[in-house]
Design an enzyme around this catalytic site. Structure first.
Site, short mmCIF file in Angstrom:
data_model
loop_
_atom_site.label_atom_id
_atom_site.label_comp_id
_atom_site.label_asym_id
_atom_site.label_seq_id
_atom_site.Cartn_x
_atom_site.Cartn_y
_atom_site.Cartn_z
N ARG A 18 0.82 -1.21 0.00
CA ARG A 18 0.00 0.00 0.00
C ARG A 18 0.86 1.27 0.00
NH1 ARG A 18 -3.81 -0.57 4.91
NH2 ARG A 18 -2.13 -1.85 5.75
N GLU A 19 1.95 1.22 -0.77
CA GLU A 19 2.87 2.36 -0.80
C GLU A 19 2.17 3.65 -1.24
OE1 GLU A 19 3.43 -0.63 -1.98
OE2 GLU A 19 5.51 -1.25 -1.71
N LYS A 111 -20.18 5.22 -7.81
CA LYS A 111 -19.64 3.89 -8.13
C LYS A 111 -19.35 3.76 -9.62
CE LYS A 111 -20.54 2.10 -4.04
NZ LYS A 111 -20.22 1.04 -3.13
N GLU A 486 -21.32 -0.21 17.40
CA GLU A 486 -20.44 -1.03 16.54
C GLU A 486 -18.94 -0.86 16.80
OE1 GLU A 486 -21.63 -0.78 12.36
OE2 GLU A 486 -23.71 -0.43 12.91
N ASP A 601 -28.65 -3.94 7.19
CA ASP A 601 -28.13 -2.92 6.26
C ASP A 601 -27.96 -3.49 4.86
OD1 ASP A 601 -27.83 -0.83 8.14
OD2 ASP A 601 -25.93 -1.68 8.84
N GLU A 607 -25.94 -0.83 -5.99
CA GLU A 607 -24.70 -0.90 -6.76
C GLU A 607 -24.61 -2.17 -7.61
OE1 GLU A 607 -21.61 -0.81 -3.85
OE2 GLU A 607 -20.68 -2.62 -4.61
N GLU A 667 -30.15 7.80 2.32
CA GLU A 667 -29.47 9.07 2.14
C GLU A 667 -30.44 10.04 1.48
OE1 GLU A 667 -25.22 8.15 1.11
OE2 GLU A 667 -25.72 9.69 -0.35
N HIS A 696 -21.28 12.86 5.64
CA HIS A 696 -20.01 12.79 4.91
C HIS A 696 -19.23 14.09 5.04
CE1 HIS A 696 -22.77 9.83 3.15
NE2 HIS A 696 -21.70 9.08 3.18
N CYS A 728 -26.18 8.33 7.41
CA CYS A 728 -25.40 7.09 7.38
C CYS A 728 -24.75 6.90 8.74
CB CYS A 728 -24.34 7.17 6.27
SG CYS A 728 -23.60 5.57 5.85
#
Ligand code: GLN
Ligand code: ZN
Length: 764
Positions: A18-19, A111, A486, A601, A607, A667, A696, A728
């Site tokens: 993950r550089e 997406k 959670e 959920d 999507e 949303e 968000h 959300c």
């Protein structure tokens, strides 16, 4: 006719460790400078090119790297920079478009087709002036960079039609303006770019047109034709390879074949049916890149089958190349980084690096003959077809067969009556979506447990302390239906995947979701069962700390599948039913333990909607069926909630109704409650919680704003339908924002409630 040269359409760009994420985040926080970030980027590109060369690929793509997103790169490349970013330059401007700066909100993110990758939505208006950025023509620069390593690469560009179809009208664009109206000036820029790529020596260029895998109108197909007629007749250009993926392109195949493009890349996995169209498409003088190796899943390729498909194409085209179905950016980098997967499972997997080897092997089979690689083929087949123990669970299958679709719940009106007697709530009940902020202490506790620095009991004590805090806070704020917050969940899918049989989790299987957010999708390889209750302990603990109802939180079947790599040996519908059965058991246990509100959920429902409208009803049928199978076993007195993270309901309003959930939260803050009206128009009568503020953003909403949102919603709804909640989960926010925002929300609900007539039966 030539056959058997090899290529891929794209490759992961995030690095083995993950550089890219590390460097980018370090740059954002000022720990490294731009030069250091760009050095990391250059070394990642170089590693990719060298890996692909050393693996033996004949043609290597370039310009598949991106610091954030390939669509954003393309928007910047062609000069589609909204006015609010124009005073910025270079990297500052690039990242501002991605992430926003004070006074200039970022581009919207959405997406990428039916994947879990998110792209930034270009904003185009009548004033947009397309122009190549003179200083920085990324595809040309990256072509040069690879050339310096001795590689003649094939630059990859987003195609003009797909670019315009992915864009949205800029704020303030006149009514009726469509990005497609800008095709002609956009093509001028493409022609200019093709000329420059030809000048520096590129012999082929790849133009990606995945939009052709969805339904396209006759007008759009006519524009496609016009676009490639025009680009094909550019005086100075490399050869054009139009790449399509994520499904069959059907009638678009003939349209493209009628243009002067020199080659096509087809997805022969998701779009397998297109293979039968090739013979009659009129491609005898073109190149075809047969996308035979799946870029969307992690399983080894069925090589004999792929070879049979390739054989059927020989003779219909001038050159048959072997390739991947799409870019490999949607799969993890390398299986060999995984050390703890069960050996039989590991043997069946092919991540990006292994898929390149498969492409190369298929190419050899075509060039040298299948006999020359018979040993490799036999080995690959043996590994592919081995089934790890636990793949089949006869008990799960028998239970599902006996259950059928399950018995539907009682009608909604009796459910409402039953509840008003046992667990009444005020009108406009307030609640949240489930998660509370994931603080550094919570993350530290999880890491401590993982590394053995604390034992299970200490970990549980820390989580309980967190739950105590979250419950006390919600009581203090005055919410009506509480959650446990959670804290024990790293990720809503992985948490359940780790506790269900049939799923395996990887250590290094990172895939870019957007920007520097990467996910590690679990691998669903066998029948799913729930060895023991998963959430009951946490939820009942939370319930023991309050007299208010606590809502249990589960991840739904479609979302579990959508955010995992799924098995390829049975239908998604069947797999979804297995997940649903496990959830049904969990829900039964929650209910038996006294939990009266349970949320399932399904943020990914939308999507995964198939790109072709003809395929959508079947998908929605099984998706809704799985939700109902999971949730229909409860008593009338139990309230089933669901949550979805988007506001464009369009095609799925009926499906949302068909879920038969008692309350759906969605949303809505950014779309001014539009969907409430959409839903009401279709006759939806159950509970709905349109998100009243946007989580968000760090901005804290005012009471008045939320009141306005509620009144807007009430214009379309019966007050007994309306729930009050944020957009959300709150896990990515900080308490400094969450506490005042929730207080404002509860106060707004109180004020609006006071203006409503005392309800005769304030129940749900
Ligand atoms: N219950 C989850 C949460 O609050 C829902 C997350 C989601 O919608 N993606 O975090
Ligand atoms: Zn959500």
């Amino acid at each position: 006719m030539a056959a058997g040269r090899t290529t891929v359409l794209g490759y992961p760009r995030i690095g083995q460790r993950r550089e890219l994420k590390r460097a980018t985040e370090a740059y954002w926080s000022g720990k490294i400078d731009a030069t250091a970030l760009l050095d990391t980027a250059a070394s990642l590109r170089r590693q990719t090119w060298e890996t692909l060369r050393d693996a033996g690929l004949d043609e290597i793509p370039s310009n598949t790297f991106s610091l954030y997103d390939q669509v954003l790169d393309h928007a910047v490349l062609v000069g589609a920079v909204p006015p609010r970013f124009r005073q910025l330059t270079g990297l500052d401007r690039y990242f501002a478009m991605a992430r926003g700066v004070t006074g200039a909100p970022p581009l919207e993110m959405t997406k990428w087709f039916d994947t879990n990758y998110h792209y930034l939505v270009p904003e185009l208006g009548p004033d947009t002036v397309f122009r190549l950025d003179e200083e920085h023509v990324k595809p040309v620069e990256e072509y040069h960079e690879a050339a310096a390593l001795g590689l003649d690469t094939r630059p990859v560009l987003l195609g003009p039609l797909t670019f315009l179809l992915l864009a949205k009208p800029a704020p303030g664009a006149p009514e009726g303006f469509r990005p497609l109206d800008l095709l002609s000036p956009l093509l001028d820029v493409y022609a200019d770019l093709l000329g420059r790529l030809a000048d520096v020596g590129a012999s082929w260029v790849q133009l990606d047109e995945p939009a052709l895998a969805a339904d396209r109108s006759p007008e759009e197909l006519a524009l496609l034709r016009a676009a490639y007629d025009r680009l094909g007749s550019s005086p100075r250009r490399p050869k054009l390879l139009v790449a399509t993926y994520f499904g069959p392109i059907r009638e678009a195949l003939g349209v493209l074949a009628a243009t002067p493009v020199d080659g096509l890349a087809l997805d022969l996995v998701a779009g397998a049916e297109d293979a039968t169209r090739v013979a009659s498409a009129g491609l005898s003088r073109r190149r075809l890149v047969a996308g035979l190796v799946d870029g969307r899943n992690v399983w080894r390729t069925n090589l004999p089958q792929a070879l049979a498909v390739a054989a059927s194409l020989l003779g219909s085209v001038d050159e048959l190349m072997v390739g991947t179905s799409c870019s490999l950016q949607h799969v993890p980098l390398d299986v060999s980084l995984e050390t703890s997967l069960p050996e039989e499972l590991r043997g069946r997997l092919a991540f990006a690096r292994q898929k390149v080897d498969e492409v190369v092997l298929l190419g050899r089979a075509l060039r040298e003959g299948r006999e020359q690689i018979s040993d490799e083929l036999a080995q690959a087949e043996a590994a592919r077809t081995r089934r790890p123990p636990g793949t089949v669970d006869a008990r799960v299958r028998a239970r599902l067969a006996a259950l059928g679709d399950g018995t539907p719940r009682g009608d909604y009106a009796s459910r409402v009556r039953a509840r008003s007697a046992t667990n009444p709530l005020p009108l406009l009940p307030t609640t949240t979506i489930g998660s509370f902020p994931q603080t550094s202490e919570i993350r530290a506790a999880r890491a401590d447990l993982r590394h053995g620095r604390i034992d299970e009991a200490t970990y549980k004590a820390r989580m309980r302390a967190e739950i105590d805090k979250v419950i006390a806070l919600q009581e203090d704020i005055g919410l009506d239906v509480l959650v446990h917050g959670e804290p024990e969940r790293n990720d809503m899918v992985q948490y359940f995947a780790e506790r269900l049989t049939g799923f395996a989790c990887t250590e290094s299987g990172w895939v870019q979701s957007y920007g520097t957010r990467y996910v590690r999708p679990p691998i669903l390889y066998g029948d799913v069962a729930r060895p023991e209750p998963i959430t009951v302990e946490w939820t009942t603990y939370a319930q023991s700390r309050t007299t208010k109802p606590v809502k249990g939180m589960l991840t739904g079947p479609v979302t579990m599948l959508a955010w995992s790599f799924v098995r390829d040996d049975q239908s998604l519908a069947e797999t979804a039913r297995q997940v649903a059965l496990a959830l049904r058991d969990e829900i039964r246990d929650l209910e038996a333990a006294g939990i009266r509100h349970i949320q399932v959920d399904e943020p990914a429902l939308r999507e995964r909607l198939p790109l072709r409208s003809a395929d959508q009803p079947e998908y929605l049928r099984w998706a809704v069926g799985a939700f109902r199978l999971a949730t229909s076993g409860v008593a009338d007195t139990t309230t089933i909630h669901s949550h979805m993270c988007y506001s464009e309901f369009g095609e799925i309003v009926d499906a949302i109704d068909a879920l038969d959930a008692d309350v759906v939260s969605v949303e809505a803050a950014r779309s001014r409650m539009e969907l409430v009206h959409d839903l009401a128009r279709t006759g939806y009568r159950r509970g709905i919680g349109p998100g009243v503020y946007d989580i968000h953003s760090p901005r804290v909403p005012t009471v008045e704003e939320i009141e306005d949102a509620l009144r807007l919603a009430l214009a379309a709804l019966d007050p007994a339908q309306l729930w009050v909640n944020p957009d959300c989960g709150l896990k990515t926010r900080r308490y400094e924002e969450v506490v005042p925002a929730l207080r404002a929300m509860v106060e707004a609900a109180r004020r609006v409630r006071a203006t409503l007539h005392p309800a005769p039966a304030p129940a749900r």
